[in-house]
Design a protein around this motif. Structure first.
Motif, mmCIF file in Angstrom:
data_model
loop_
_atom_site.group_PDB
_atom_site.id
_atom_site.type_symbol
_atom_site.label_atom_id
_atom_site.label_comp_id
_atom_site.label_asym_id
_atom_site.label_seq_id
_atom_site.Cartn_x
_atom_site.Cartn_y
_atom_site.Cartn_z
ATOM 1 N N THR A 428 16.899 -34.946 48.204
ATOM 2 C CA THR A 428 17.967 -34.510 47.289
ATOM 3 C C THR A 428 19.325 -35.023 47.773
ATOM 4 O OG1 THR A 428 17.648 -32.425 48.454
ATOM 5 C CG2 THR A 428 17.042 -32.451 46.137
ATOM 6 N N ALA A 429 19.502 -35.149 49.110
ATOM 7 C CA ALA A 429 20.792 -35.608 49.632
ATOM 8 C C ALA A 429 21.085 -37.041 49.167
ATOM 9 C CB ALA A 429 20.780 -35.527 51.153
ATOM 10 N N THR A 430 20.097 -37.905 49.251
ATOM 11 C CA THR A 430 20.352 -39.309 48.877
ATOM 12 C C THR A 430 19.975 -39.568 47.419
ATOM 13 O OG1 THR A 430 18.123 -39.954 49.526
ATOM 14 C CG2 THR A 430 19.825 -40.129 51.232
ATOM 15 N N GLY A 431 19.366 -38.583 46.784
ATOM 16 C CA GLY A 431 18.942 -38.764 45.383
ATOM 17 C C GLY A 431 17.669 -39.585 45.271
ATOM 18 N N ARG A 432 16.961 -39.767 46.405
ATOM 19 C CA ARG A 432 15.739 -40.577 46.338
ATOM 20 C C ARG A 432 14.625 -39.828 45.603
ATOM 21 N NH1 ARG A 432 13.386 -42.267 51.915
ATOM 22 N NH2 ARG A 432 12.622 -40.122 51.917
ATOM 23 N N VAL A 433 14.002 -40.514 44.642
ATOM 24 C CA VAL A 433 12.865 -39.869 43.958
ATOM 25 C C VAL A 433 11.578 -40.480 44.497
ATOM 26 C CG1 VAL A 433 14.000 -39.228 41.789
ATOM 27 C CG2 VAL A 433 13.065 -41.517 42.039
ATOM 28 N N PRO A 434 10.530 -39.674 44.578
ATOM 29 C CA PRO A 434 9.281 -40.216 45.128
ATOM 30 C C PRO A 434 8.746 -41.340 44.246
ATOM 31 C CG PRO A 434 9.093 -37.842 44.693
ATOM 32 C CD PRO A 434 10.409 -38.276 44.172
ATOM 33 N N GLN A 435 8.134 -42.319 44.882
ATOM 34 C CA GLN A 435 7.493 -43.390 44.105
ATOM 35 C C GLN A 435 6.217 -42.851 43.457
ATOM 36 O OE1 GLN A 435 7.324 -46.859 46.762
ATOM 37 N NE2 GLN A 435 9.472 -46.505 47.271
ATOM 38 N N GLU A 436 5.732 -43.597 42.471
ATOM 39 C CA GLU A 436 4.607 -43.114 41.655
ATOM 40 C C GLU A 436 3.382 -42.758 42.512
ATOM 41 O OE1 GLU A 436 3.857 -45.768 38.462
ATOM 42 O OE2 GLU A 436 2.133 -44.600 37.737
ATOM 43 N N ASP A 437 2.752 -41.652 42.189
ATOM 44 C CA ASP A 437 1.619 -41.169 42.996
ATOM 45 C C ASP A 437 0.394 -42.077 42.830
ATOM 46 O OD1 ASP A 437 -0.397 -39.830 44.239
ATOM 47 O OD2 ASP A 437 0.084 -37.857 43.394
ATOM 48 N N PRO A 438 -0.022 -42.763 43.904
ATOM 49 C CA PRO A 438 -1.169 -43.683 43.792
ATOM 50 C C PRO A 438 -2.475 -42.968 43.460
ATOM 51 C CG PRO A 438 -0.247 -43.729 46.018
ATOM 52 C CD PRO A 438 0.504 -42.692 45.266
ATOM 53 N N LEU A 439 -2.511 -41.657 43.764
ATOM 54 C CA LEU A 439 -3.776 -40.948 43.518
ATOM 55 C C LEU A 439 -4.078 -40.855 42.019
ATOM 56 C CD1 LEU A 439 -3.519 -38.131 46.203
ATOM 57 C CD2 LEU A 439 -4.513 -40.411 46.407
ATOM 58 N N ASP A 440 -3.048 -41.073 41.190
ATOM 59 C CA ASP A 440 -3.300 -41.105 39.746
ATOM 60 C C ASP A 440 -3.901 -42.443 39.315
ATOM 61 O OD1 ASP A 440 -2.190 -38.620 39.553
ATOM 62 O OD2 ASP A 440 -0.191 -39.352 39.033
ATOM 63 N N ILE A 441 -3.993 -43.382 40.238
ATOM 64 C CA ILE A 441 -4.413 -44.743 39.865
ATOM 65 C C ILE A 441 -5.682 -45.183 40.603
ATOM 66 C CG2 ILE A 441 -3.645 -47.167 39.746
ATOM 67 C CD1 ILE A 441 -0.719 -45.941 39.945
ATOM 68 N N VAL A 442 -5.767 -44.858 41.901
ATOM 69 C CA VAL A 442 -6.819 -45.482 42.716
ATOM 70 C C VAL A 442 -8.229 -44.950 42.433
ATOM 71 C CG1 VAL A 442 -5.317 -46.141 44.614
ATOM 72 C CG2 VAL A 442 -6.436 -43.909 44.668
ATOM 73 N N PHE A 443 -8.353 -43.956 41.587
ATOM 74 C CA PHE A 443 -9.700 -43.474 41.245
ATOM 75 C C PHE A 443 -10.150 -43.990 39.883
ATOM 76 C CE2 PHE A 443 -8.351 -40.489 44.536
ATOM 77 C CZ PHE A 443 -9.456 -40.545 45.374
ATOM 78 N N GLY A 444 -9.433 -44.972 39.349
ATOM 79 C CA GLY A 444 -9.918 -45.651 38.151
ATOM 80 C C GLY A 444 -9.471 -44.986 36.865
ATOM 81 N N PHE A 445 -10.170 -45.333 35.794
ATOM 82 C CA PHE A 445 -9.620 -45.090 34.465
ATOM 83 C C PHE A 445 -10.597 -44.441 33.493
ATOM 84 C CE2 PHE A 445 -7.797 -48.806 36.407
ATOM 85 C CZ PHE A 445 -6.436 -48.538 36.316
ATOM 86 N N GLY A 446 -10.030 -43.597 32.652
ATOM 87 C CA GLY A 446 -10.693 -43.121 31.440
ATOM 88 C C GLY A 446 -12.083 -42.567 31.692
ATOM 89 N N ARG A 447 -12.985 -42.956 30.826
ATOM 90 C CA ARG A 447 -14.331 -42.373 30.847
ATOM 91 C C ARG A 447 -15.121 -42.777 32.086
ATOM 92 N NH1 ARG A 447 -16.215 -43.208 24.513
ATOM 93 N NH2 ARG A 447 -14.163 -42.800 23.641
ATOM 94 N N ARG A 448 -14.670 -43.830 32.797
ATOM 95 C CA ARG A 448 -15.398 -44.279 33.985
ATOM 96 C C ARG A 448 -14.701 -43.853 35.263
ATOM 97 N NH1 ARG A 448 -20.097 -47.351 32.273
ATOM 98 N NH2 ARG A 448 -20.723 -47.010 34.412
ATOM 99 N N SER A 449 -13.656 -43.034 35.164
ATOM 100 C CA SER A 449 -12.913 -42.727 36.390
ATOM 101 C C SER A 449 -13.831 -42.016 37.385
ATOM 102 C CB SER A 449 -11.697 -41.869 36.065
ATOM 103 O OG SER A 449 -12.167 -40.630 35.622
ATOM 104 N N CYS A 450 -13.441 -42.071 38.648
ATOM 105 C CA CYS A 450 -14.306 -41.598 39.737
ATOM 106 C C CYS A 450 -14.614 -40.099 39.597
ATOM 107 C CB CYS A 450 -13.599 -41.847 41.057
ATOM 108 S SG CYS A 450 -14.500 -41.181 42.449
ATOM 109 N N PRO A 451 -15.897 -39.734 39.502
ATOM 110 C CA PRO A 451 -16.208 -38.305 39.392
ATOM 111 C C PRO A 451 -16.155 -37.573 40.733
ATOM 112 C CG PRO A 451 -18.221 -39.614 39.286
ATOM 113 C CD PRO A 451 -17.082 -40.589 39.425
ATOM 114 N N GLY A 452 -15.927 -38.336 41.832
ATOM 115 C CA GLY A 452 -15.977 -37.674 43.146
ATOM 116 C C GLY A 452 -14.607 -37.503 43.770
ATOM 117 N N TYR A 453 -13.518 -37.628 42.946
ATOM 118 C CA TYR A 453 -12.215 -37.733 43.612
ATOM 119 C C TYR A 453 -11.788 -36.449 44.331
ATOM 120 C CZ TYR A 453 -9.408 -35.257 40.096
ATOM 121 O OH TYR A 453 -8.865 -34.294 39.301
ATOM 122 N N LEU A 454 -12.200 -35.287 43.825
ATOM 123 C CA LEU A 454 -11.798 -34.054 44.526
ATOM 124 C C LEU A 454 -12.481 -33.978 45.894
ATOM 125 C CD1 LEU A 454 -11.877 -31.375 41.678
ATOM 126 C CD2 LEU A 454 -9.862 -32.298 42.832
#
Ligand code: HEM
Length: 524
Positions: A428-454
């Protein structure tokens, strides 16, 4: 792709390949006439040679393909086209485009590319290789329980116990950390899926599981099998000279089938005798009062091997990448250890429910998944021609999302080749915002996304937090007594692993070891 030239030079099937070559040339010529109009609307891409297409422009060793794929996009744009013999590849280097294709158009793009050696010769029917259809949807329903956070948390005690066993194993063989990460990933998945505890590295179930992983990797190595480039070869009889690949496939299938049956049968026998450890198989076998039909049992068996296939190598790759990276970023290790020590005072072993108390470690884990996404290239396919951004995406193409490329895109993650967990911290001091969360991406996409991510996130967190709690990960020494820091180098199959490296771990204190032993005893 890479080894096709080698196989053409050495392979016993050259004669058959030449025979089929002439028929393929005729068919290709006809298709060329038909598709002449279409070529101009395919995505751009490097010009290939007649017949072999872009084969020679692809890297010739098995280092990361994803980086050259990302480099090519600087020249040809975010989506481009390659052809190798008669297989189409569309490489997608832009995350938003991948999301549009694989998620918004998931009704079309949820198939897997056909791999003749796997689909037609070995006839493997695990989820990973299935097309999107009724059988796939049934498997997906069966694994859906893993995606339910409430049910996934039932597996935490088993995951905690396996992770502590791993840490205690490291204590006994500090020079073998990389081997142990492989072993622990295998034994953990066997426990979660079948409820079976393996007794040690020499347990026959471990060698069976490891053979299964090796054979899966061997059968899917791009370019290793001529039949993948000349699918017509799948019809030659097994006795035919040069049909060694078919005999190899028969042996591989027999061994892989053993893995599909044996742990399932042992688990089922135990459950029938009332010896029920929490596991996915137990959950499936007990969920209805009626015993499962033969067909239902077959589905459970196949889905269980899919879970093993999807979960074991990937978890291993992440934990072993963490160890390698800590040799290069000791300051990250110290900062994460300081956080763990601040919270636990070194007086108790971190468990799953403590996870939220470690915000810096959370950033370390995100950065780990970003730096080396275990599955760097995600292939989907489609069964009809489609048009996207004015380009033709041909039916049956391999449409490959370059996950590694997304994670190393400097517009999204500045200094992408630097391991920097702080990129995910808000300031908050420097106003830095976190970069995009890779966990939303590295388990793949849509109907084929990884069923074991948890499960994956829980296992990787536990292995990492227990290593940090108990040890300092330090470089091994060379003969002159200097630090021997291995390069940050990965071998890419379908899963990207660190190349073999040496390292050493130092116990942080005898008390912490005793705490691990006590916690393990309380979990058994
Ligand atoms: C440790 C980290 C892991 C990573 C990074 C990872 C990543 C992925 C990715 C990227 C895919 C392909 C998604 C797509 O096609 O869009 C996938 C598929 C799959 N994963 Fe994971 N995974 C991990 C762990 C696990 C675990 C622990 C399990 C099981 C317990 C698992 C089971 C599967 C299965 C069965 C598929 C095939 C799904 C399908 O083809 O539809 N994975 N995973």
């Amino acid at each position: 792709m890479i080894a096709v030239t080698r196989i053409i030079a050495e392979g016993p099937l050259i004669f058959l390949a030449m025979l089929s070559l002439s028929s393929i040339l005729l068919v290709s010529l006809r298709r060329w006439y038909e598709k002449r109009g279409k070529r101009s609307i395919l995505p751009p891409g490097p010009r290939g040679l007649p017949f072999i297409g872009n084969l020679l422009q692809l890297p010739r060793d098995n280092t990361l393909l994803a980086r050259p794929f990302a480099d090519l996009s600087r020249q040809y744009g975010p989506i481009y086209y390659l052809r190798v013999i008669n297989t189409h590849f569309v490489i997608v280097n832009d995350l938003n485009m991948a999301r549009t294709l694989f998620e918004k158009r998931s009704a079309i793009y949820s198939h897997r590319p056909r791999v003749p050696m796997v689909n037609d010769v070995i006839k493997r029917d695990t989820m990973l290789f299935m097309n999107y259809g009724a059988a796939y949807r049934q498997s997906r329903r069966l694994v859906a329980t893993f995606l339910n956070p409430r049910i996934a948390s039932k597996y935490w005690p088993a995951q905690e116990a396996e992770s502590i066993k791993f840490a205690l194993g490291v204590r006994k063989a500090p020079q073998d950390v990389q081997k142990l990460t492989r072993w622990t990933a295998t034994s953990l998945i066997i426990r979660l899926v079948y409820g079976l505890e393996v007794t040690g590295k020499d347990d026959p179930l471990v060698s069976l599981a490891e053979d299964f992983s090796r054979l899966t990797a061997d059968s899917t190595t791009p370019g290793r099998w001529l039949v993948d480039s000349f699918p017509i070869l799948r019809h030659i009889p097994t006795w035919f000279p040069g049909a060694g690949f078919k005999r190899w496939a028969m042996r591989a299938k027999a061994r892989m089938d053993e893995f599909a049956y044996l742990p399932y049968q042992v688990a089922k026998d135990k459950i029938t005798q009332g010896d029920i450890a929490p596991s996915w198989t137990a959950e499936k076998l007990l969920e209805s009062i009626e015993p499962p039909t033969g067909q239902e049992e077959k589905e459970i068996r196949h889905t269980a091997t899919s879970l093993y296939s999807g979960g074991s190598d990937t978890t291993n790759a992440m934990v072993s990448s963490f160890v390698l990276l800590m040799l290069h970023y000791p300051e990250v290790q110290q900062k994460a250890q300081a956080e763990v020590d601040r919270v636990t005072g070194g007086a108790w072993v971190p468990r799953m429910h403590d996870r939220e108390q470690f915000p810096y470690l959370d950033c370390v884990l995100k950065e780990l998944f970003r730096f080396n996404p275990a599955v760097p290239l995600v292939p989907h396919s489609l069964h009809q021609d489609d048009f996207f951004e004015g380009y033709l995406i041909p039916k049956d193409a391999w449409v490959i999302a370059n996950l590694w490329g997304f994670m190393h895109d400097e517009t999204r993650y500045p200094d992408p080749d630097v391991f920097m967990p702080e990129r995910f911290e808000a300031n908050t001091a420097t106003g830095r915002v976190p970069q995009e969360d890779p966990l939303d991406i590295v388990f793949g996409f849509g109907r084929r996304s990884c069923p074991g991510y948890l499960l994956a996130l829980a296992s990787v967190y536990l292995n990492v937090v227990h290593l940090l709690f108990a040890f300092d990960i330090v470089p091994a020494k060379d003969e002159a007594g200097n630090d021997d820091i291995p390069p940050v180098a990965f071998i890419e199959g379908h899963v990207s692993h660190p190349k073999h490296f040496k390292c050493h771990v130092r116990e942080r204190s005898a008390e912490r070891m005793t705490l691990l032993e006590h916690t393990l005893a309380s979990l058994q």
